[in-house]
Scaffold this motif. Structure first.
Motif, PDB file in Angstrom:
ATOM      1  N   TYR A 175      -5.217  -0.374  -7.791  1.00 22.57           N
ATOM      2  CA  TYR A 175      -4.146   0.306  -8.095  1.00 22.57           C
ATOM      3  C   TYR A 175      -4.022  -0.832  -9.459  1.00 22.57           C
ATOM      4  O   TYR A 175      -4.185  -1.890  -9.434  1.00 22.57           O
ATOM      5  CB  TYR A 175      -3.097   0.192  -7.793  1.00 22.57           C
ATOM      6  CG  TYR A 175      -1.969   1.196  -8.711  1.00 22.57           C
ATOM      7  CD1 TYR A 175      -2.497   2.759  -8.746  1.00 22.57           C
ATOM      8  CD2 TYR A 175      -1.071   1.057  -9.443  1.00 22.57           C
ATOM      9  CE1 TYR A 175      -1.225   3.104  -8.924  1.00 22.57           C
ATOM     10  CE2 TYR A 175      -0.308   2.168  -9.233  1.00 22.57           C
ATOM     11  CZ  TYR A 175      -0.630   2.991  -9.417  1.00 22.57           C
ATOM     12  OH  TYR A 175       0.554   3.740  -9.989  1.00 22.57           O
ATOM     13  N   LYS A 185       0.952   6.652  -6.959  1.00 18.25           N
ATOM     14  CA  LYS A 185      -0.109   7.914  -7.034  1.00 18.25           C
ATOM     15  C   LYS A 185       0.544   9.214  -7.639  1.00 18.25           C
ATOM     16  O   LYS A 185       0.526   9.767  -8.231  1.00 18.25           O
ATOM     17  CB  LYS A 185      -1.150   7.551  -6.280  1.00 18.25           C
ATOM     18  CG  LYS A 185      -1.841   6.463  -6.211  1.00 18.25           C
ATOM     19  CD  LYS A 185      -2.981   6.575  -7.395  1.00 18.25           C
ATOM     20  CE  LYS A 185      -4.318   7.042  -7.199  1.00 18.25           C
ATOM     21  NZ  LYS A 185      -5.781   6.746  -8.236  1.00 18.25           N
ATOM     22  N   MET A 186       1.286   9.113  -6.677  1.00 22.55           N
ATOM     23  CA  MET A 186       1.597  10.882  -5.821  1.00 22.55           C
ATOM     24  C   MET A 186       3.059  10.776  -7.501  1.00 22.55           C
ATOM     25  O   MET A 186       3.001  12.259  -7.759  1.00 22.55           O
ATOM     26  CB  MET A 186       2.862  10.248  -4.985  1.00 22.55           C
ATOM     27  CG  MET A 186       3.819  11.648  -4.444  1.00 22.55           C
ATOM     28  SD  MET A 186       4.731  11.838  -2.880  1.00 22.55           S
ATOM     29  CE  MET A 186       6.018  11.173  -3.680  1.00 22.55           C
ATOM     30  N   TRP A 222       0.504  -1.466   0.270  1.00 31.30           N
ATOM     31  CA  TRP A 222       0.283   0.202   0.055  1.00 31.30           C
ATOM     32  C   TRP A 222       0.930   1.078  -0.025  1.00 31.30           C
ATOM     33  O   TRP A 222       0.076   1.879  -0.596  1.00 31.30           O
ATOM     34  CB  TRP A 222      -0.810  -0.392   1.276  1.00 31.30           C
ATOM     35  CG  TRP A 222      -2.097  -1.324   0.842  1.00 31.30           C
ATOM     36  CD1 TRP A 222      -1.622  -1.592   1.991  1.00 31.30           C
ATOM     37  CD2 TRP A 222      -3.203  -1.051  -0.264  1.00 31.30           C
ATOM     38  NE1 TRP A 222      -3.122  -3.076   1.690  1.00 31.30           N
ATOM     39  CE2 TRP A 222      -4.449  -2.568   0.390  1.00 31.30           C
ATOM     40  CE3 TRP A 222      -3.350  -0.696  -1.285  1.00 31.30           C
ATOM     41  CZ2 TRP A 222      -4.911  -3.037  -1.104  1.00 31.30           C
ATOM     42  CZ3 TRP A 222      -4.560  -0.517  -1.703  1.00 31.30           C
ATOM     43  CH2 TRP A 222      -4.794  -2.136  -1.225  1.00 31.30           C
ATOM     44  N   LYS A 223       2.492   1.095   0.482  1.00 34.15           N
ATOM     45  CA  LYS A 223       2.794   2.770   0.258  1.00 34.15           C
ATOM     46  C   LYS A 223       3.318   2.163  -0.624  1.00 34.15           C
ATOM     47  O   LYS A 223       3.073   3.953  -1.534  1.00 34.15           O
ATOM     48  CB  LYS A 223       3.632   1.794   1.565  1.00 34.15           C
ATOM     49  CG  LYS A 223       4.948   3.688   2.067  1.00 34.15           C
ATOM     50  CD  LYS A 223       4.807   4.632   1.916  1.00 34.15           C
ATOM     51  CE  LYS A 223       4.616   4.424   3.318  1.00 34.15           C
ATOM     52  NZ  LYS A 223       4.140   5.848   3.626  1.00 34.15           N
ATOM     53  N   GLN A 274       0.925   4.321  -2.879  1.00 34.35           N
ATOM     54  CA  GLN A 274       0.746   5.400  -2.400  1.00 34.35           C
ATOM     55  C   GLN A 274       1.480   6.342  -2.846  1.00 34.35           C
ATOM     56  O   GLN A 274       1.644   7.574  -3.900  1.00 34.35           O
ATOM     57  CB  GLN A 274       0.239   6.044  -1.267  1.00 34.35           C
ATOM     58  CG  GLN A 274      -0.497   5.272  -0.424  1.00 34.35           C
ATOM     59  CD  GLN A 274       0.091   5.376   1.040  1.00 34.35           C
ATOM     60  OE1 GLN A 274       1.031   5.682   1.483  1.00 34.35           O
ATOM     61  NE2 GLN A 274      -1.091   6.363   2.312  1.00 34.35           N
TER      62      GLN A 274
END
Length: 180
Positions: free
Chosen positions: A54, A20-21, A13-14, A17
């Motif tokens: 994702y 996505k960034m 999950w990190k 993230q």
């Protein structure tokens, strides 16, 4: 670069993230480190858990499948052969950078800004048995991450292009009594 230790599901999950960034970047996760046995039952990999949330995950073909049928498998699978492919891509990109700096070539190249990757590259070696890795007592995780990313970028994606930013430059004429 993010580096640390955490449970595999939290790490996945990190990674999502971070991807996505970076404008929904292609997320290439090393798949063989995510498969595991828990209490004797083989459960879904972490990649299977995040794929519905994702979509831009690296997918490879099942190497055991014969023929033209594409059987998707999530994640990069590191084997002796795929490790060599990744390291060769990293070496080629580093070589092209040197050629670019001497104006001998204008090909793709690697610009590495992460000090940890540069440090690990300095102690990465080919061992007497032909295998590649860090010298005794050192790690090569950052080198391998960079090598896998370089291989995927060069060999499995359209090569990246620099985007020219559109600017709205307007010409302002100097106003004086003579312009009225």
């Amino acid at each position: 670069t993010w580096a640390g230790h955490t449970d595999q599901d939290l790490l996945a999950w990190k990674a999502v993230q971070i991807a996505k960034m970076y404008d929904n970047a292609l997320l290439v996760v090393e798949g063989n480190s995510l498969d595991k046995e828990e209490e004797g039952n083989h459960f879904q990999t972490v990649l299977d858990q995040i794929k519905d949330y994702y979509r831009n995950l690296y997918v490879r073909n099942d190497p055991e499948k014969v023929g033209n049928e594409f059987v998707p498998k999530y994640g990069w699978w590191t084997t002796e052969k795929s490790k060599s492919l990744a390291i060769n891509a990293l070496n080629a990109a580093a070589r092209e950078r040197m050629l670019y700096e001497t104006e001998e070539d204008q090909g793709y190249y690697l610009v590495e800004n992460d000090k940890m990757v540069c440090d690990e590259m300095s102690w990465f070696e080919t061992k007497p048995n032909g295998s590649q890795g860090a010298v005794q007592g050192k790690r090569d995780d950052h080198v391998m991450t960079t090598a896998i990313g370089t291989h995927v970028t060069i060999n499995e994606m359209p090569l990246p292009q620099l985007k020219r930013q559109e600017t709205n430059i307007r010409t302002v004429r100097q106003r004086s009594e003579s312009t009225f």
